[in-house]
Design a protein around this motif. Structure first.
Motif, PDB file in Angstrom:
ATOM      1  N   GLU A 220      41.794  52.469  59.476  1.00  0.00           N
ATOM      2  CA  GLU A 220      41.144  52.751  60.779  1.00  0.00           C
ATOM      3  C   GLU A 220      41.793  51.923  61.777  1.00  0.00           C
ATOM      4  O   GLU A 220      41.699  52.675  63.111  1.00  0.00           O
ATOM      5  CB  GLU A 220      39.674  52.733  60.681  1.00  0.00           C
ATOM      6  CG  GLU A 220      38.904  53.751  59.728  1.00  0.00           C
ATOM      7  CD  GLU A 220      39.070  55.326  60.436  1.00  0.00           C
ATOM      8  OE1 GLU A 220      38.952  55.207  61.498  1.00  0.00           O
ATOM      9  OE2 GLU A 220      39.358  56.171  59.453  1.00  0.00           O
TER      10      GLU A 220
ATOM     11  N   TYR B  80      48.817  70.365  56.679  1.00  0.00           N
ATOM     12  CA  TYR B  80      47.469  70.765  57.309  1.00  0.00           C
ATOM     13  C   TYR B  80      47.538  72.173  57.864  1.00  0.00           C
ATOM     14  O   TYR B  80      46.595  72.863  57.688  1.00  0.00           O
ATOM     15  CB  TYR B  80      47.381  69.707  58.660  1.00  0.00           C
ATOM     16  CG  TYR B  80      46.211  69.909  59.369  1.00  0.00           C
ATOM     17  CD1 TYR B  80      44.900  69.333  58.850  1.00  0.00           C
ATOM     18  CD2 TYR B  80      46.243  70.784  60.433  1.00  0.00           C
ATOM     19  CE1 TYR B  80      43.890  69.700  59.831  1.00  0.00           C
ATOM     20  CE2 TYR B  80      45.162  70.901  61.402  1.00  0.00           C
ATOM     21  CZ  TYR B  80      43.959  70.445  61.056  1.00  0.00           C
ATOM     22  OH  TYR B  80      42.773  70.446  61.764  1.00  0.00           O
TER      23      TYR B  80
ATOM     24  N   LYS C 275      44.713  61.160  63.189  1.00  0.00           N
ATOM     25  CA  LYS C 275      43.537  60.619  62.093  1.00  0.00           C
ATOM     26  C   LYS C 275      42.902  61.615  61.348  1.00  0.00           C
ATOM     27  O   LYS C 275      42.732  61.883  60.159  1.00  0.00           O
ATOM     28  CB  LYS C 275      42.662  59.698  62.812  1.00  0.00           C
ATOM     29  CG  LYS C 275      43.050  58.485  63.049  1.00  0.00           C
ATOM     30  CD  LYS C 275      42.256  57.485  63.796  1.00  0.00           C
ATOM     31  CE  LYS C 275      42.815  56.096  64.011  1.00  0.00           C
ATOM     32  NZ  LYS C 275      41.769  55.316  64.377  1.00  0.00           N
ATOM     33  N   ALA C 276      42.934  62.970  62.045  1.00  0.00           N
ATOM     34  CA  ALA C 276      42.166  64.092  61.595  1.00  0.00           C
ATOM     35  C   ALA C 276      42.965  64.804  60.731  1.00  0.00           C
ATOM     36  O   ALA C 276      42.685  65.171  59.508  1.00  0.00           O
ATOM     37  CB  ALA C 276      41.572  64.885  62.705  1.00  0.00           C
TER      38      ALA C 276
ATOM     39  N   ASP D  68      44.204  64.188  52.811  1.00  0.00           N
ATOM     40  CA  ASP D  68      44.010  63.137  51.709  1.00  0.00           C
ATOM     41  C   ASP D  68      45.103  62.142  52.014  1.00  0.00           C
ATOM     42  O   ASP D  68      45.391  61.536  50.783  1.00  0.00           O
ATOM     43  CB  ASP D  68      43.667  63.783  50.472  1.00  0.00           C
ATOM     44  CG  ASP D  68      42.486  64.530  50.577  1.00  0.00           C
ATOM     45  OD1 ASP D  68      41.579  64.506  51.175  1.00  0.00           O
ATOM     46  OD2 ASP D  68      42.364  65.581  49.546  1.00  0.00           O
TER      47      ASP D  68
ATOM     48  N   THR E 185      43.449  62.655  57.489  1.00  0.00           N
ATOM     49  CA  THR E 185      42.131  62.895  56.582  1.00  0.00           C
ATOM     50  C   THR E 185      41.993  64.067  55.920  1.00  0.00           C
ATOM     51  O   THR E 185      41.601  64.222  54.708  1.00  0.00           O
ATOM     52  CB  THR E 185      40.798  62.514  57.594  1.00  0.00           C
ATOM     53  OG1 THR E 185      41.087  61.264  57.961  1.00  0.00           O
ATOM     54  CG2 THR E 185      39.758  62.681  56.684  1.00  0.00           C
ATOM     55  N   ALA E 186      42.369  65.173  56.577  1.00  0.00           N
ATOM     56  CA  ALA E 186      42.288  66.581  56.353  1.00  0.00           C
ATOM     57  C   ALA E 186      43.153  66.877  54.827  1.00  0.00           C
ATOM     58  O   ALA E 186      42.699  67.388  53.950  1.00  0.00           O
ATOM     59  CB  ALA E 186      42.605  67.488  57.311  1.00  0.00           C
TER      60      ALA E 186
ATOM     61  N   PRO F 252      45.699  58.252  52.673  1.00  0.00           N
ATOM     62  CA  PRO F 252      44.925  57.210  53.065  1.00  0.00           C
ATOM     63  C   PRO F 252      45.667  56.400  54.393  1.00  0.00           C
ATOM     64  O   PRO F 252      46.899  56.257  54.497  1.00  0.00           O
ATOM     65  CB  PRO F 252      44.959  56.349  51.946  1.00  0.00           C
ATOM     66  CG  PRO F 252      46.020  56.730  51.054  1.00  0.00           C
ATOM     67  CD  PRO F 252      46.329  58.166  51.501  1.00  0.00           C
TER      68      PRO F 252
END
Length: 99
Positions: A56, A76, A44-45, A51, A48-49, A53
């Protein structure tokens, strides 16, 4: 054929084609293992980093599939390269012989 229209030169066409193929290329085989070794929180990290989508409530397998589809780990690592740990240096006065 319209003679006033300029054509794209071959090097630019090749570069464009290479960029499109690179963007659409699947993740390398070792990326699969790297993704499998990540926890749900880590996935998830990463997503998110970079972008990407995601829901949750997404399952770990859904997060893995998204990470592979978007090549998220490579992106990443490009954003945040990890520092490799160096091996501790041996003392300068140490030798295998004792006096």
């Amino acid at each position: 054929i319209n003679p006033s229209r300029k054509h794209t030169s071959p090097p630019y066409t090749c570069m464009l084609l290479a960029a499109l193929l690179t963007a659409a290329a699947p993740a390398p085989p070792d990326a699969d293992r790297e993704v499998r070794m990540k926890t749900t929180r880590q996935l998830k990290a990463v997503l998110t980093a970079v972008d990407v989508p995601f829901s949750e409530s997404a399952s770990k397998s859904d997060l893995r599939a998204l990470a592979l589809k978007h090549n998220a780990l490579a992106k990443y690592e490009a954003l945040r390269p990890e520092k490799k740990k160096s091996k501790p240096a041996r003392p300068s006065g140490a030798s295998s012989e004792s006096a």
